[in-house]
Design a protein around this motif. Structure first.
Motif: not given
Length: 340
Positions: A241-255
């Motif tokens: 398996p290979i991960n596909l996603g954006n590693p930039s992390e945000f809190t839900v409140a920031q979103l």
């Protein structure tokens, strides 16, 4: 270099869904013939309406839990409801879709001796105790909770893929998709991006479950599709398996605050109790994707949200939900929740 998909006939299960419809588009652009299979439980024909006139595109209404008879060169298996609103509506059917669907696409691939890609999920990591999540991490999953039909269904599908690979030398590819967003998301599916955007555009309170400190990493759909295509292009020995996603992390409140800013909304924040088994943090380690696929996200959250907001603005200006979906089509008993 010519595209790997020129003159290839490609089956996309779940092809009328959010991600699937974007994948069908890109395959057509790269010269493939596309057979789009979907039972239209969460997918919508409106997602692929603009493709129906293309002679290289064919739509087949079919449930992946029923054996598939088709002649194709490769398979992308994306069929499965992916939001709690949908997969908890009929959890037994959700498990069947993941497990029996995997058996059926693997059986097809075995008969034809063709490669098959499984769209797995970051939910296989559960509420992770390792951060960021690497593919070597086995996860922290509740096998009997309300999310288990999806989490464990996808984990079992991965097991089946690797057993077919070991037992039958089948060419498999497995990717684990982290939170993905963009146009054609269902406005009422409970995913955090669509939920926040629709609430903000309507100037309604934005619903945050928990205190908003839980984190997510958001990948725009165009980037994700390029990762899927890249994975299918890799040599046979690259199974994942290979991960596909954006590693930039945000809190839900920031979103939530960023959505309010982009939409110029008057919305306030409404905090509610966190649902059972909701992950506290999500961030993919994409080192393998970078190494084997040469892949990484190119669209940042602000850019992607602006495109997504524009899409929902058009829908709401028409006075209807996405693709003409009425509120009655969405099970009301499940609150909006956070999901990959």
């Amino acid at each position: 270099m010519p595209s790997k998909f020129v003159d290839r006939r490609v089956l996309v299960t779940g092809g009328a869904g959010f991600i699937g419809s974007h994948l069908c588009e890109r395959l057509l652009e790269q010269g493939a013939e596309v057979l789009c299979l979907d039972n239209l439980f969460t997918g919508r024909k409106a997602n692929i309406a603009h493709l129906l006139g293309n002679p290289a595109f064919e739509f087949l209404r079919h449930d992946v839990t029923i054996p598939i008879n088709a002649e194709v060169d490769e398979v992308f298996n994306l069929a499965c409801p992916a939001s709690p609103v949908h997969y908890q509506f009929d959890p037994v059917q959700t498990t069947k879709t993941s497990v029996m669907g995997a058996i059926n696409v693997l059986g097809l691939a075995k008969r034809l001796r063709i490669p098959v890609l499984q769209a797995s999920t970051s939910e296989v990591y559960g509420d992770p105790q390792v951060h960021p999540q690497t593919e070597a991490y086995w996860g922290n999953v509740n096998p009997i909770g309300p999310r288990s039909c999806y989490d464990e269904g996808k984990r079992c599908a991965e097991t089946l893929f690797f057993d077919y690979h070991r037992q039958h030398s089948l060419a498999i590819k497995v990717v684990r998709i982290f939170n993905t967003y963009g146009p054609r998301m269902h406005p009422n599916d409970g995913r955090v991006v669509s939920n926040f955007v629709v609430q903000a555009l309507r100037n309604q309170p934005i619903t945050i479950f928990g205190d908003g400190s839980q984190t997510r990493s958001f990948c725009y759909v165009d980037d994700l599709v390029e990762g899927l295509l890249g994975m299918m292009r890799t040599p046979a020995e690259i199974t994942g398996p290979i991960n596909l996603g954006n590693p930039s992390e945000f809190t839900v409140a920031q979103l939530a605050n960023l959505v309010i800013e982009i939409t110029n909304s008057k919305s306030t924040i409404d905090f509610r109790p966190l649902p059972q088994d909701d992950p506290r943090q999500r961030k993919p380690d994409i080192s393998l994707a970078k190494h084997h696929l040469g892949w990484g996200p190119t669209i940042n959250l602000r850019q992607g949200l602006k495109r997504t907001v524009s899409y929902f603005e058009r829908l709401l200006s028409l006075g209807r939900s996405e693709n003409g979906i009425a509120e009655r089509d969405i099970p009301a008993k499940y609150p909006a929740r956070l999901v990959s």
